[in-house]
Design an enzyme around this catalytic site. Structure first.
Site, PDB file in Angstrom:
ATOM      1  N   GLN B 254       1.206   7.123 -51.456  1.00  0.00           N
ATOM      2  CA  GLN B 254       0.734   8.321 -50.758  1.00  0.00           C
ATOM      3  C   GLN B 254      -0.735   8.169 -50.389  1.00  0.00           C
ATOM      4  OE1 GLN B 254       2.948  10.625 -50.046  1.00  0.00           O
ATOM      5  NE2 GLN B 254       1.388  11.474 -48.728  1.00  0.00           N
ATOM      6  N   HIS B 257      -2.143   6.580 -47.045  1.00  0.00           N
ATOM      7  CA  HIS B 257      -1.968   7.192 -45.730  1.00  0.00           C
ATOM      8  C   HIS B 257      -3.291   7.458 -45.040  1.00  0.00           C
ATOM      9  CE1 HIS B 257       2.160   7.843 -44.702  1.00  0.00           C
ATOM     10  NE2 HIS B 257       2.468   8.220 -45.913  1.00  0.00           N
ATOM     11  N   GLU B 320       4.270  18.720 -50.661  1.00  0.00           N
ATOM     12  CA  GLU B 320       5.083  18.200 -49.567  1.00  0.00           C
ATOM     13  C   GLU B 320       6.214  17.324 -50.130  1.00  0.00           C
ATOM     14  OE1 GLU B 320       3.006  15.369 -47.202  1.00  0.00           O
ATOM     15  OE2 GLU B 320       4.431  15.441 -45.547  1.00  0.00           O
ATOM     16  N   HIS B 321       5.836  16.341 -50.967  1.00  0.00           N
ATOM     17  CA  HIS B 321       6.818  15.495 -51.644  1.00  0.00           C
ATOM     18  C   HIS B 321       6.720  15.741 -53.142  1.00  0.00           C
ATOM     19  CE1 HIS B 321       5.483  13.199 -48.035  1.00  0.00           C
ATOM     20  NE2 HIS B 321       6.770  12.984 -47.881  1.00  0.00           N
ATOM     21  N   ASP B 354      10.913   8.199 -46.601  1.00  0.00           N
ATOM     22  CA  ASP B 354      10.098   8.049 -45.391  1.00  0.00           C
ATOM     23  C   ASP B 354      10.855   7.326 -44.276  1.00  0.00           C
ATOM     24  OD1 ASP B 354       7.925   9.324 -46.406  1.00  0.00           O
ATOM     25  OD2 ASP B 354       6.813   7.518 -46.942  1.00  0.00           O
ATOM     26  N   HIS B 413      20.382  57.534 -27.264  1.00  0.00           N
ATOM     27  CA  HIS B 413      21.178  56.580 -28.050  1.00  0.00           C
ATOM     28  C   HIS B 413      22.510  57.227 -28.449  1.00  0.00           C
ATOM     29  CE1 HIS B 413      17.555  54.186 -28.395  1.00  0.00           C
ATOM     30  NE2 HIS B 413      18.152  53.293 -29.162  1.00  0.00           N
TER      31      HIS B 413
END
Lengths: 421, 421
Positions: B254, B257, B320-321, B354, B413
């Site tokens: 991670q 990145h 996220e993960h 991924d 209505h």
């Protein structure tokens, strides 16, 4: 009378310029300032806005509806009121439950994969109040959050002079909701998005409101989730017959909402356009709300076109409500994609959908049905992926993932697999 | 090393202050100006921004990838590249197809009710380019739109000096996508949202990007739909054992990145924290991208807590993960709700997710997993309600709807039902 004839696909450009959107830059600046104030000064700013906009002298002790107020309100509800609310409640709950998505896990070649569905923890529901309070809106906003399984439901509603509609409190009590806050407008949305000393920060904000509420929801999106950004209500009727004049009454029921309500009538023959428009304009002067309907009727658009072109026209308007009073409606449906809710046949008027049919009556407006959906339990749900490899299945996929990672120059990604092999 | 000990629920406040978000007001003002320019001056402004940001002298003739460019690119792809792409493609397509929601109609007491699911007509996909181009991102962004059945897919990607990655063109060609535009950044998002002479206005914009792209998506939301607003990538690992040191490699994958990548390691025992953090920091200095990993490693947060409190911590971080390297992971899952993707067991490392597992790798970041979902075909789908009453079923529900409407003061209505009875 606004009238368009659409005989070719190119004619749809005429419709596009008719649909041009308003610009709300000025209101957006106002709302941006309100949000900034609430974010920085929290309750202090919130109480000032309650005084300014709702003539309500709010403080830490009175901003939340008390047990005593709940009790008083519930004692004042008549049995008849309870009966209609409970009837609608059951039907709306049934529908929302029937379409509730569930976690699903599959197994493919030794790999367990899935989509896990969980509710958000805290929801903030905005329910318009004062003179514009509609108990049906309370049901339609609370039920999706309840069915989704939200742990804590918070309601904000403007309290003109400190007063909250009794039916709203009755409905909140049915769902055991204790956090009802006397706050309206953009300041309510900002408080729910960022939290103040009195109002909890939530995960998702939903519910209809005026332009300031809608803009505030747009601006806080990302900090929290929102349902959609709602504009004035709309109906479009597509008809190939008009013996019964029902369409004129349905256009009228939309027109009575608000002077900005939008009504569209599309027919394949001149006679229907003539008959329905005449009846509609005649009725629009005679309603209990003729101060509204006589104005909103002027926004009505009558369109003459063909069955072949109708689908393209619907897709461009992307109406909030669409009534199909045509032959073979299910075949006709294949010609278009964009509509918030579709009412089929002579007896499915929008009024039924507004109260008792079951699906939600909070729907995408202002052409957003091109990409947005009806409010539902899903507004309060979110999806996570599940990935579970065994050693054997990892061994099979790893070489491809390693090569892919190395091609992308992400060698630590590749290494994480190599140490496992 | 950043380290937190969380022994009670109250300690979670310490975590909250650690997670405080950045303020992007300045960048947001820049982006707002870009959007305004594109909205007003369309291609003229767009071409200026292409020159300014991508050193690409764009015009009406070269902004769209030509047939010749497609052909050249495809000739240059090796068989090995094709093989890994086709392997991943099939697995990702299978998963997205297996979880594709479908129109569903039910009948209750003579009333036909349903949720109709249709795709949006036009999608705009943003795919980061230049040095940061990842073919996996192209697959993960195109496939959900393709599986959803979007009629027209448009791709925008920055073209440094006019050059577009060949693998992107190969993948676009696999899906018969002809509209690939050499435009990046906030200007690409603005062009897709409002349309220019060269770029079509779309219904939904999806795909990851830098902070300017993310802010532009936030600002155009409402005009179009968007998938989510993505920030830096994150992983959280929860472990009750660490014999194999896998976690250190996963944290590292991670961290490579981007210098802003965030990694969290939570364990229930001191030994694991010691072992994994030491190994992680050691590895972070030795990667091919140690210029990145040595910096992003400094953002890593190691948390010591208990199995009982872990769920609350996960829900606050909403990673996220999330990798679960714990005993009885499916039972443990009941303790939390918020995570983008959940990787279960020792062999389900993020690298597999991924590239080849199947679920999408575009996931909610920066705590938005509290309310947002993984990218999927649903990003490109929308739901309309269907309501179809027979005369008999209308007769049964009408009295309740009429009373409800009259209670709300909406007499037109009520009248729309009365004329039908």
């Amino acid at each position: 009378m606004n009238y368009l004839e659409i005989n070719t696909k190119d004619d749809i450009e005429k419709l596009k310029s008719y649909l041009k959107q308003n610009n709300y830059e000025e209101q957006e600046n106002t709302v941006r300032q309100i949000i900034k104030d609430i974010k920085e000064k929290k309750d202090e700013a919130l109480f000032e806005y309650c005084q300014k906009f709702d003539n309500f002298n709010a403080n830490h002790n009175n901003i939340k509806v008390s047990d005593y107020e709940f009790e008083q309100a519930i004692n004042n509800i008549t049995q008849k009121q309870k009966d209609i609310i409970l009837y609608a409640k059951e039907k709306i709950e049934n529908f929302h439950r029937a379409f509730l998505p569930k976690t699903c896990i599959i197994e493919q070649n030794g790999i367990i994969l899935g989509t896990r569905i969980t509710s958000v923890k805290k929801a903030g529901l905005y329910i318009p109040g004062g003179k514009a309070f509609y108990p049906s809106t309370a049901l339609m906003t609370i039920i999706p959050a309840y069915v989704a399984g939200v742990e804590e439901i918070n309601i904000c509603t403007p309290a003109q002079d400190g007063y909250i509609n009794e039916l709203l409190l009755y409905i909140a009590k049915l769902y055991d909701i204790k956090n009802v806050f006397k706050v309206g407008g953009a300041q309510a949305i900002a408080a729910l998005a960022y939290g103040t000393q009195s109002i909890p920060k939530v995960d998702v904000i939903a519910g209809p409101g005026n332009i300031y509420v809608a803009l505030a929801k747009k601006l806080v999106y990302g900090e929290v989730g929102i349902d959609s950004i709602a504009g004035p209500s709309e109906v479009m009727i597509v008809a190939d017959n008009c013996e019964k004049l029902y369409a004129a009454y349905d256009l009228l029921s939309q027109a009575e909402h608000d002077i900005n309500a939008k009504v569209y009538y599309l027919s394949f023959n001149d006679e229907c356009i003539k008959k329905i428009s005449e009846k509609f304009f005649e009725l629009s002067k005679l309603t209990n709300r003729s101060n509204i309907t006589s104005k909103s009727a002027l926004n009505a658009l009558f369109i003459k076109s063909t069955r072949d072109l109708a689908g393209c026209i619907i897709d461009e308007i992307a109406p909030e409500h669409l009534e199909l009073q045509v032959k073979d409606p299910y075949i006709f449906m294949n010609s278009f994609k964009n509509a918030g809710a579709i009412f089929i046949g002579d007896y499915s008027c929008e009024t039924l959908g507004d109260y008792v049919a079951g699906p939600n009556h909070t729907l995408p407006t202002s052409q957003t049905a091109k990409f947005s959906s009806v409010l539902s339990a899903e507004t309060f749900l979110k999806k996570s992926s599940i990935v579970h490899y065994s050693y054997e299945s990892m061994k099979k996929d790893a070489p491809f993932a390693i090569e892919f990672a190395e091609y992308e120059g992400l060698f630590a990604h590749a290494q994480a697999l190599k140490v496992r092999l």
